[in-house]
Design a protein around this motif. Structure first.
Motif, PDB file in Angstrom:
ATOM      1  N   ALA A  31      -9.346  -1.100   3.336  1.00 21.63           N
ATOM      2  CA  ALA A  31      -8.182  -0.400   2.784  1.00 21.63           C
ATOM      3  C   ALA A  31      -7.196  -1.374   2.153  1.00 21.63           C
ATOM      4  CB  ALA A  31      -7.507   0.410   3.880  1.00 21.63           C
ATOM      5  N   SER A  32      -7.107  -2.573   2.720  1.00 23.70           N
ATOM      6  CA  SER A  32      -6.146  -3.547   2.181  1.00 23.70           C
ATOM      7  C   SER A  32      -6.527  -4.035   0.797  1.00 23.70           C
ATOM      8  CB  SER A  32      -6.027  -4.734   3.135  1.00 23.70           C
ATOM      9  OG  SER A  32      -7.236  -5.478   3.159  1.00 23.70           O
ATOM     10  N   ALA A  42      -2.514   0.202  -2.041  1.00 18.37           N
ATOM     11  CA  ALA A  42      -1.410  -0.685  -2.420  1.00 18.37           C
ATOM     12  C   ALA A  42      -0.286   0.087  -3.101  1.00 18.37           C
ATOM     13  CB  ALA A  42      -1.925  -1.789  -3.335  1.00 18.37           C
ATOM     14  N   SER A  43      -0.653   1.059  -3.948  1.00 15.16           N
ATOM     15  CA  SER A  43       0.385   1.825  -4.644  1.00 15.16           C
ATOM     16  C   SER A  43       1.143   2.751  -3.698  1.00 15.16           C
ATOM     17  CB  SER A  43      -0.247   2.632  -5.784  1.00 15.16           C
ATOM     18  OG  SER A  43      -1.179   3.584  -5.267  1.00 15.16           O
ATOM     19  N   PHE A  89       5.973   3.972   1.338  1.00 12.59           N
ATOM     20  CA  PHE A  89       5.470   4.390   2.642  1.00 12.59           C
ATOM     21  C   PHE A  89       6.505   5.185   3.434  1.00 12.59           C
ATOM     22  CE2 PHE A  89       5.267   3.419   7.214  1.00 12.59           C
ATOM     23  CZ  PHE A  89       4.047   4.001   7.523  1.00 12.59           C
ATOM     24  N   PHE A  90       7.751   4.724   3.487  1.00 10.78           N
ATOM     25  CA  PHE A  90       8.761   5.376   4.314  1.00 10.78           C
ATOM     26  C   PHE A  90       9.207   6.716   3.732  1.00 10.78           C
ATOM     27  CE2 PHE A  90       9.124   0.884   5.464  1.00 10.78           C
ATOM     28  CZ  PHE A  90       9.026   0.984   6.840  1.00 10.78           C
ATOM     29  N   ALA A  91       8.983   6.913   2.448  1.00 11.69           N
ATOM     30  CA  ALA A  91       9.320   8.206   1.844  1.00 11.69           C
ATOM     31  C   ALA A  91       8.244   9.242   2.137  1.00 11.69           C
ATOM     32  CB  ALA A  91       9.509   8.047   0.336  1.00 11.69           C
ATOM     33  N   ARG A  92       6.985   8.839   1.940  1.00 11.71           N
ATOM     34  CA  ARG A  92       5.875   9.766   2.211  1.00 11.71           C
ATOM     35  C   ARG A  92       4.743   8.997   2.902  1.00 11.71           C
ATOM     36  NH1 ARG A  92       4.448  12.976  -3.196  1.00 11.71           N
ATOM     37  NH2 ARG A  92       4.820  10.918  -4.122  1.00 11.71           N
ATOM     38  N   PHE A 126       0.133   7.275   2.235  1.00  6.18           N
ATOM     39  CA  PHE A 126      -0.434   5.978   2.584  1.00  6.18           C
ATOM     40  C   PHE A 126      -1.583   6.126   3.582  1.00  6.18           C
ATOM     41  CE2 PHE A 126      -0.489   2.360   5.539  1.00  6.18           C
ATOM     42  CZ  PHE A 126      -0.789   1.328   4.660  1.00  6.18           C
ATOM     43  N   LEU A 127      -1.377   6.907   4.621  1.00 12.28           N
ATOM     44  CA  LEU A 127      -2.420   7.080   5.633  1.00 12.28           C
ATOM     45  C   LEU A 127      -3.649   7.759   5.045  1.00 12.28           C
ATOM     46  CD1 LEU A 127      -0.207   8.175   8.665  1.00 12.28           C
ATOM     47  CD2 LEU A 127      -1.161   5.907   8.194  1.00 12.28           C
ATOM     48  N   THR A 128      -3.431   8.725   4.167  1.00 11.17           N
ATOM     49  CA  THR A 128      -4.563   9.396   3.515  1.00 11.17           C
ATOM     50  C   THR A 128      -5.342   8.419   2.638  1.00 11.17           C
ATOM     51  OG1 THR A 128      -3.361  11.493   3.516  1.00 11.17           O
ATOM     52  CG2 THR A 128      -5.224  11.292   2.011  1.00 11.17           C
ATOM     53  N   ALA A 129      -4.610   7.564   1.925  1.00 11.76           N
ATOM     54  CA  ALA A 129      -5.272   6.580   1.070  1.00 11.76           C
ATOM     55  C   ALA A 129      -6.093   5.599   1.903  1.00 11.76           C
ATOM     56  CB  ALA A 129      -4.239   5.838   0.229  1.00 11.76           C
TER      57      ALA A 129
END
Length: 462
Positions: free
Chosen positions: A95-96, A102-103, A108-111, A115-118
């Motif tokens: 994932a990294s 990365a986008s 991350f803190f907004a949605r 990030f977790l889905t990606a």
């Protein structure tokens, strides 16, 4: 006076306050012994082995508990959990490297769900591609094409299994055979020469190729055993040096007229005669050859040798305690030489599989990294024959699927090497794996003993 002044307890009686717990402790010891016997005899399905299960594994079972807990705290389950944990960490590394991850990390803190889905999608896409390249590809235009990845996995796993068995056998005898790489090379040299220099009838020719390879590996491994037994030289240093000797000797031979293909400037041997090549099991559409069948036979042979033969008893006894074995009348020097020779012969089967099964020629890359990967395979298989067989299949799948994973998802192929390294790390640290999953088999035992002691003491005081 006896009623007004009751007799005082003696010092022995005061020290024996916890005597009521002795029956309970005896029960715990009896149940633990029964658990060891059950593990050693596979629940009574076979007779007890020459070396107790506790001595073979290096640790005792976790004591009386539920069957489910015994299963989840056994060494086999720890291996499975180690692989699972390595895959999880590998998924995070995959994932990294993903651009979508990365986008989404920038907000991350907004949605955080994006990030977790990606992360999940990146890891699952890569592992699905790994599966399709190693086991089954539903996109194949025919049944043969769909099962081609699995056949390729078996082909790659063949030299890993036999070389891993050689390393595992030495481990069980208390020796570190780091020289499978050199043993594969020497076996490949002899097998290839017999294959292209001699012209014999079908059947006889292939048999001589196989025998020559096994003898080559056995001699290269047995020489280490002789030096170890006669001079006390450490087998790790010897086998590492022997690896280099075999490699540079091969490179020298490939530049001599006896081994270099006529008209070629590259270091490559002539092609082996058709009569000296392993037949393909399912035809020319797959690379899977007779070597895989021989690998299954070698696995069964090593299992029988370790668990059903007198020689295997001596190997395991020497591995458990060489001084005790020598006191019991076992010739430790002879066992050292013999186990290294057999281990070299098993690794030699990998060299034959390479030159007579997969490559059909001899090059300086005949051993690839199979000899070093065999150490990992033996560790993952807990130095047991069938465990090593399963570990060889797993690492064969990693190798076969890594290319497809890189093609479909762009994931660096080195991620697979990282996953393999993590597996070795976790296999080498079982307490770490048990701690991660909360499966420490001894955690509840002191609590039960303390509770029983307290109850017995309270009952005795009452």
């Amino acid at each position: 006076m006896s009623e007004q002044h009751p007799p005082k307890r003696t010092g022995g009686e005061e020290q024996g306050v916890t005597q009521p717990t002795k029956p309970h402790q005896a029960n715990l010891a009896a149940e633990e012994t029964a658990a060891v016997v059950s593990v050693d005899t596979a629940g009574g399905a076979m007779g007890p082995s020459a070396v107790p299960a506790s001595a073979q594994s290096g640790q005792l079972p976790g004591g009386p508990d539920t069957l489910l807990r015994k299963i989840f705290t056994g060494s086999g389950m720890v291996s499975v959990l180690a692989v699972f944990l390595a895959l999880v960490i590998g998924g995070l590394l995959i994932a990294s490297t993903d651009t979508r991850v990365a986008s989404t990390a920038s907000y991350f803190f907004a949605r955080p769900a994006d990030f977790l889905t990606a992360v999940w999608n990146a890891a699952t896409r890569s592992y699905i591609a790994l599966f399709q390249g190693a086991v089954f590809n539903p996109r194949g235009n025919s049944v043969a094409a769909q099962f081609a990845p699995f056949m390729e996995t078996l082909t790659i796993a063949t030299p890993l299994i036999t070389a891993g068995l050689g390393v595992a056998l030495a481990f069980r005898a208390g020796l570190f055979n780091i020289g499978a790489q050199g043993q594969i090379i020497v076996a490949g040299i002899l097998a290839a020469w017999v294959g292209f220099a001699l012209h014999l009838p079908l059947g006889l020719h292939l048999l001589l190729v196989l025998v020559a390879g096994i003898i080559g590996g056995a001699l290269w491994g047995g020489l280490v055993g002789v030096l170890k037994a006669r001079t006390g030289a450490h087998e790790v240093i010897l086998t590492i040096m022997f690896n280099y000797i075999a490699l540079y000797f091969l490179r020298y031979l490939l530049n001599t007229p006896a081994f270099q293909r006529p008209g070629e400037s590259n270091p490559i041997s002539p092609i082996l005669d058709p009569s000296a090549v392993y037949p393909q099991i399912f035809g020319s559409q797959y690379r899977l050859h007779l070597g895989f069948v021989l690998a299954i036979g070698a696995t069964f042979l090593v299992w029988w040798l370790l668990n059903r033969s007198t020689v295997g008893f001596e190997f395991r006894a020497v591995g458990a305690n060489p001084k005790a074995a020598q006191t019991a009348g076992i010739n430790v020097s002879r066992s050292t030489i013999l186990v290294m020779a057999i281990a070299g012969g098993l690794a030699g089967m990998s060299g034959v599989a390479q030159v007579a099964g997969t490559e059909k020629v001899l090059t300086d890359g005949v051993a690839a990294t199979y000899g070093f990967d065999a150490i990992t395979v033996a560790l993952l298989g807990r130095s047991t024959p069938w465990g090593t067989f399963a570990a060889g299949l797993l690492f064969g799948a990693f190798r076969a699927g890594a290319v497809q994973m890189q093609i479909q998802t762009g994931t660096p192929i080195d991620i697979v090497l990282v996953v393999q390294s993590l597996i070795v790390l976790f296999i080498a640290a079982p307490p770490l794996v048990r701690a991660v999953f909360g499966l420490n088999p001894r955690r509840k035992k002191p609590a039960r003993a303390a509770k029983s002691t307290k109850a017995a003491t309270t009952g005795g005081a009452a």
